[in-house]
Design an enzyme around this catalytic site. Structure first.
Site, PDB file in Angstrom:
ATOM      1  N   CYS A 341      55.330  67.127  78.492  1.00 28.19           N
ATOM      2  CA  CYS A 341      54.529  67.420  77.296  1.00 28.19           C
ATOM      3  C   CYS A 341      55.313  67.051  76.036  1.00 28.19           C
ATOM      4  CB  CYS A 341      54.072  68.878  77.297  1.00 28.19           C
ATOM      5  SG  CYS A 341      52.662  69.172  76.191  1.00 28.19           S
ATOM      6  N   HIS A 425      51.753  69.889  82.623  1.00 26.47           N
ATOM      7  CA  HIS A 425      52.504  71.077  83.010  1.00 26.47           C
ATOM      8  C   HIS A 425      52.126  71.446  84.451  1.00 26.47           C
ATOM      9  CE1 HIS A 425      53.940  71.995  78.972  1.00 26.47           C
ATOM     10  NE2 HIS A 425      52.714  71.878  78.503  1.00 26.47           N
TER      11      HIS A 425
END
Length: 512
Positions: A341, A425
């Site tokens: 991310c 994630h």
């Protein structure tokens, strides 16, 4: 309407999250349909539900403990800090803007009471019981007028309140008494009693103090939970690797291969979803540590640059500490780096940010052929795909939109040499993919490490949740707890002086 309970705490990190999860698992095993609820959560550790709503990971974990699907109803207000004085406000799973602490507590918070009460009522109409988690302490008297997560929601729902205290910190009796004595008479009527957490030693030595506390407050203690290693499941914030504690401090299988694998996680500012590395720490022979100095990357076999709520700030921090140069040297030497991310974004060539940091045009580390533009609309998704020939599931929470211009495809990101980047994630929780990835890392690092063939992250998570349920069932008075949930606070609870100080008139709802 169903019964319910509010689990409050004498302090932050007293154990509210795990106690709430433990009660949910205990009730579920008894055949009770139960849902967790936290009206307002402040955390950088969040999750995406199947309907695309962002909630705190602690509530997602509690939903798993209750064996129900997490929804935005379980955490209607999420605050994601972006600095010392401001947070992004996420309402019903969607971001609605940035707000200063003064602005939020000055009026916006109280205006959300109808929303959170509506969510709680909807859960109560669906489940037999709702177990609410408070935030911080209910005795934060400076915030009481606008409170919607502790006594505010307890008053609105007429729920009994169980106050949890961490005896490992010391001063638990004073904390129980002081917490109660700083509440108004109307709030004190709902404080049913106490739960001691993290006790070490012979409980009989504690009993005289519990008897004195009963005499002083008229309120009983509903249980004494022993100190148990490895219960930090999906913390709201912090640096603890939750499953590492359970695996390393129990009977641990030796590494399957001849070598261990060392993983260094850069502890970037405003780090988010640090639980991404839990699945690595759960593997026998994998050692995970958080680092903030360049020299700590030297002996690492894998470096992870995790997610962050401040990508540009994290980039500056990496450069200031010499970590950026260390990462560049690793890439040039063919030594593994994984960016997740925000960590993926900093590894790219260029960042255009007029949204998060408002820094405008910023050069990235240039380790991946990626250009990132920050959009005002947040991406919230639950992608499913494949990598390294194995199925992968994950979730996305980001404002940055990545344009990948080269490299090998990798989970909607890319790979160049031994530098990997993705917005996903949770991908490492996919067992077969994690094993293949660690095999690649070991090969590149020259380590004779072999992933265990049977490590199941999902099974380990379930074992942890069952352990929480066992703690409640074995060390709390569950009959008395069920009476609280079903019947509400006991009648005739005494007032403990001095009570809350007088407050200035306010236009917030009377239920507050």
């Amino acid at each position: 309407m169903s019964g319910g309970l509010l689990v409050a705490g004498t302090t932050s990190d007293a154990g509210k999250s795990v106690v709430t999860a433990g009660i949910c698992r205990w009730l579920t095993r008894k055949g009770v349909s139960v849902a967790p609820f936290k009206a307002q959560n402040m955390s950088l550790n969040s999750f995406v539900t199947r309907e695309g709503a962002e909630i705190g990971r602690a509530q997602a974990m509690q939903a798993q403990a209750a064996r129900v699907e997490p929804t935005a109803l379980m955490n209607p207000v999420l605050l994601k800090p972006g600095g010392d004085r401001s947070s992004q406000v996420v309402l019903m799973g969607k971001p609605v803007g940035e707000m200063s602490a003064r602005g939020y507590h000055g009026g916006r918070q109280a205006a959300l009471l109808d929303t959170v009460v509506g969510c709680l009522e909807e859960l109560r109409s669906t489940y037999d019981a709702v177990i609410c988690e408070g935030a911080g302490s209910p005795a934060e008297i400076n915030l009481r007028r606008t409170d919607i997560v502790n006594m505010g929601i307890a008053r609105a729902a007429r729920f009994p309140v169980l106050v949890v205290g961490d005896i490992d910190r010391g001063g638990v009796f004073a904390s129980f008494f002081g917490t109660t004595a700083l509440l108004s008479a109307a709030d004190q009527e709902l404080v049913a009693g106490y739960l001691v957490n993290k006790f070490r030693g012979d409980v009989s030595l504690l009993e005289p103090g519990l008897d004195m506390l009963l005499g002083l407050t008229g309120r009983r203690t509903y249980g004494v939970l022993p100190f148990q290693h490895g219960l930090g499941i999906d913390e709201e914030d912090g640096l603890r690797v939750s499953l590492r504690g359970a695996v390393r401090e129990s009977v641990v299988a030796p590494p399957v291969g001849d070598d261990v694998l060392r993983v260094a996680v850069c502890a970037v500012p405003l780090m988010s979803n640090f639980t991404d590395v839990d699945a690595l720490a759960a593997e026998p022979g994998v050692v995970v540590r958080f680092v903030d100095r360049a020299e700590e990357l030297v002996d690492a076999d894998l470096v992870v640059v995790p997610g962050t709520r401040g990508t540009v700030r994290a980039l500056r921090w990496l450069r200031e500490r010499g970590l950026a140069d260390a990462l560049a040297r690793r890439a040039a030497e063919g030594r593994p780096v994984l960016g997740i991310c925000g960590g993926f974004q900093v590894l790219g060539e260029h960042i255009e940010d007029e949204v998060e940091s408002k820094a405008g045009s910023v050069d990235g580390l240039g380790l991946l052929p990626v250009r990132v533009r920050f959009a005002r609309e947040k991406t919230l998704a639950r992608p499913v795909g494949a990598a390294l020939g194995e199925p992968v599931e994950g979730y996305e929470i980001h404002h940055g939109v990545a344009e990948v211009t080269g490299g090998e495809p990798f989970l909607d990101g890319c790979r160049v040499g031994e530098v990997w980047g993705t917005h996903w994630h949770g991908s490492l929780e996919s067992d077969a993919f994690r094993r293949r990835f660690l095999t690649e890392v070991a090969r590149a690092a020259g380590r004779r490490f072999v992933p265990a063939p049977d490590t199941s992250f999902g099974t380990l998570r379930e074992e942890q949740l069952d352990l929480l349920g066992d703690l409640i069932e074995e060390h709390a008075d569950t009959d008395a707890l069920w009476n609280l949930i079903e019947q509400g606070p006991p009648a005739g609870l005494p007032f403990i002086a001095p009570g809350a100080p007088p407050a200035a008139p306010t236009r917030t709802k009377e239920a507050l």
